[in-house]
Design a protein around this motif. Structure first.
Motif, PDB file in Angstrom:
ATOM      1  N   LEU A 270      -2.561  -9.882   0.041  1.00  0.00           N
ATOM      2  CA  LEU A 270      -2.916  -8.511   0.404  1.00  0.00           C
ATOM      3  C   LEU A 270      -3.048  -8.362   1.917  1.00  0.00           C
ATOM      4  O   LEU A 270      -2.552  -7.398   2.502  1.00  0.00           O
ATOM      5  CB  LEU A 270      -4.215  -8.080  -0.278  1.00  0.00           C
ATOM      6  CG  LEU A 270      -4.174  -7.972  -1.796  1.00  0.00           C
ATOM      7  CD1 LEU A 270      -5.531  -7.511  -2.312  1.00  0.00           C
ATOM      8  CD2 LEU A 270      -3.070  -7.064  -2.271  1.00  0.00           C
ATOM      9  N   TYR A 271      -3.719  -9.315   2.549  1.00  0.00           N
ATOM     10  CA  TYR A 271      -3.875  -9.236   3.999  1.00  0.00           C
ATOM     11  C   TYR A 271      -2.517  -9.329   4.693  1.00  0.00           C
ATOM     12  O   TYR A 271      -2.228  -8.586   5.632  1.00  0.00           O
ATOM     13  CB  TYR A 271      -4.816 -10.318   4.535  1.00  0.00           C
ATOM     14  CG  TYR A 271      -4.903 -10.228   6.037  1.00  0.00           C
ATOM     15  CD1 TYR A 271      -5.687  -9.252   6.631  1.00  0.00           C
ATOM     16  CD2 TYR A 271      -4.160 -11.060   6.859  1.00  0.00           C
ATOM     17  CE1 TYR A 271      -5.739  -9.115   8.009  1.00  0.00           C
ATOM     18  CE2 TYR A 271      -4.199 -10.936   8.239  1.00  0.00           C
ATOM     19  CZ  TYR A 271      -4.995  -9.962   8.802  1.00  0.00           C
ATOM     20  OH  TYR A 271      -5.035  -9.833  10.162  1.00  0.00           O
TER      21      TYR A 271
ATOM     22  N   HIS B  76      -0.623  -6.079   4.595  1.00  0.00           N
ATOM     23  CA  HIS B  76      -1.195  -5.158   5.587  1.00  0.00           C
ATOM     24  C   HIS B  76      -0.820  -5.592   7.007  1.00  0.00           C
ATOM     25  O   HIS B  76      -0.424  -4.768   7.836  1.00  0.00           O
ATOM     26  CB  HIS B  76      -2.718  -5.121   5.415  1.00  0.00           C
ATOM     27  CG  HIS B  76      -3.419  -4.267   6.420  1.00  0.00           C
ATOM     28  ND1 HIS B  76      -3.288  -2.903   6.468  1.00  0.00           N
ATOM     29  CD2 HIS B  76      -4.256  -4.597   7.433  1.00  0.00           C
ATOM     30  CE1 HIS B  76      -4.018  -2.423   7.461  1.00  0.00           C
ATOM     31  NE2 HIS B  76      -4.613  -3.433   8.060  1.00  0.00           N
TER      32      HIS B  76
ATOM     33  N   PRO C 143      -0.019  -0.229   2.849  1.00  0.00           N
ATOM     34  CA  PRO C 143      -1.409  -0.690   2.929  1.00  0.00           C
ATOM     35  C   PRO C 143      -2.057  -0.189   4.222  1.00  0.00           C
ATOM     36  O   PRO C 143      -1.888  -0.784   5.283  1.00  0.00           O
ATOM     37  CB  PRO C 143      -1.271  -2.213   2.909  1.00  0.00           C
ATOM     38  CG  PRO C 143       0.069  -2.466   3.523  1.00  0.00           C
ATOM     39  CD  PRO C 143       0.929  -1.298   3.125  1.00  0.00           C
TER      40      PRO C 143
ATOM     41  N   TRP D 106      -7.270  -2.606   5.243  1.00  0.00           N
ATOM     42  CA  TRP D 106      -7.729  -3.834   4.607  1.00  0.00           C
ATOM     43  C   TRP D 106      -9.138  -4.085   5.083  1.00  0.00           C
ATOM     44  O   TRP D 106      -9.432  -3.958   6.279  1.00  0.00           O
ATOM     45  CB  TRP D 106      -6.828  -5.010   4.979  1.00  0.00           C
ATOM     46  CG  TRP D 106      -7.297  -6.316   4.399  1.00  0.00           C
ATOM     47  CD1 TRP D 106      -7.011  -6.797   3.151  1.00  0.00           C
ATOM     48  CD2 TRP D 106      -8.144  -7.277   5.013  1.00  0.00           C
ATOM     49  NE1 TRP D 106      -7.623  -8.009   2.963  1.00  0.00           N
ATOM     50  CE2 TRP D 106      -8.334  -8.332   4.104  1.00  0.00           C
ATOM     51  CE3 TRP D 106      -8.764  -7.360   6.254  1.00  0.00           C
ATOM     52  CZ2 TRP D 106      -9.102  -9.442   4.375  1.00  0.00           C
ATOM     53  CZ3 TRP D 106      -9.544  -8.464   6.536  1.00  0.00           C
ATOM     54  CH2 TRP D 106      -9.699  -9.495   5.601  1.00  0.00           C
TER      55      TRP D 106
ATOM     56  N   GLU E  78     -12.640  -8.540  -0.969  1.00  0.00           N
ATOM     57  CA  GLU E  78     -11.713  -7.886  -0.051  1.00  0.00           C
ATOM     58  C   GLU E  78     -11.208  -6.617  -0.713  1.00  0.00           C
ATOM     59  O   GLU E  78     -11.123  -6.528  -1.933  1.00  0.00           O
ATOM     60  CB  GLU E  78     -10.549  -8.803   0.337  1.00  0.00           C
ATOM     61  CG  GLU E  78      -9.561  -9.085  -0.755  1.00  0.00           C
ATOM     62  CD  GLU E  78      -8.376  -9.926  -0.292  1.00  0.00           C
ATOM     63  OE1 GLU E  78      -7.953  -9.802   0.873  1.00  0.00           O
ATOM     64  OE2 GLU E  78      -7.870 -10.702  -1.123  1.00  0.00           O
TER      65      GLU E  78
ATOM     66  N   LEU F 284      -8.253  -3.306  -0.363  1.00  0.00           N
ATOM     67  CA  LEU F 284      -7.022  -2.815   0.219  1.00  0.00           C
ATOM     68  C   LEU F 284      -6.843  -1.368  -0.205  1.00  0.00           C
ATOM     69  O   LEU F 284      -6.955  -1.041  -1.390  1.00  0.00           O
ATOM     70  CB  LEU F 284      -5.824  -3.635  -0.265  1.00  0.00           C
ATOM     71  CG  LEU F 284      -4.491  -3.272   0.381  1.00  0.00           C
ATOM     72  CD1 LEU F 284      -4.471  -3.724   1.839  1.00  0.00           C
ATOM     73  CD2 LEU F 284      -3.340  -3.903  -0.374  1.00  0.00           C
TER      74      LEU F 284
END
Length: 172
Positions: free
Chosen positions: A87-88, A91, A126, A129, A144, A146
């Motif tokens: 996910l990071y 982004h 995204p 984040w 975390e 998103l």
């Protein structure tokens, strides 16, 4: 099981699919994300139709209202932090100007984990984040989040829809 009763909101799956993916890649992505995706919360399954008011001369007893554009709320996904940075990194790709949009599928399942409803979003970006709040005096999970902006949200599968509607909606 009562098919007419409300479904619990705790059984859901999420798949993220590259925008230009082939149909075969879509199937593989959905199959792998069924096994790998682990989100504890999904919010933002919302849409609304904006209204434009028109005041016609000589019609003082009413205001005519016409539908204009659709508007979709950002989807927010939350999960406990694990070893995956997917996910990071998605982004971060946009932070570097190299990001790729993704389509997504969000499934709501019944108590036996069989998907009952499916929403798809298109051209997701995204936009935010958030990492975990770190506190040495707390024993809560590291979460975390998103936030995904997108262009369209569609209910693509529901028990009231036929198989042909489902196949057409997801592009097969």
């Amino acid at each position: 099981m009562d098919f007419l009763g409300p479904l619990p909101s705790f059984n859901f799956y999420i798949s993220l699919i590259d925008e230009g993916a082939s149909d075969f890649s879509k199937v593989l992505s959905v199959a792998s994300d069924f096994l790998l995706a682990g989100f504890s919360e999904c919010t933002g399954l919302e849409s609304e139709v904006q209204i434009e008011d028109y005041r016609a001369g000589g019609k003082n007893d009413r205001v005519f209202r016409f539908p204009t554009r659709a508007n979709y709320t950002n989807i927010s996904l939350s999960r406990g932090i694990g070893f995956s940075e997917d996910l990071y990194l998605w982004h971060e790709g946009f932070l570097k100007g190299e990001g790729k949009r993704k389509n997504g599928m969000i499934y709501l399942a019944n108590e036996t984990r069989v998907p009952i409803k499916c929403w798809t979003f298109e051209n997701g970006i995204p936009v935010k984040w958030s990492g975990p709040s770190l506190n040495a005096t707390s024993s809560t999970l590291a979460i975390e989040k998103l936030e995904i902006a997108h262009e369209k949200l569609t209910l693509t599968f529901s028990p009231g829809m036929g198989a042909a509607a489902l196949a057409g909606a997801i592009g097969f």
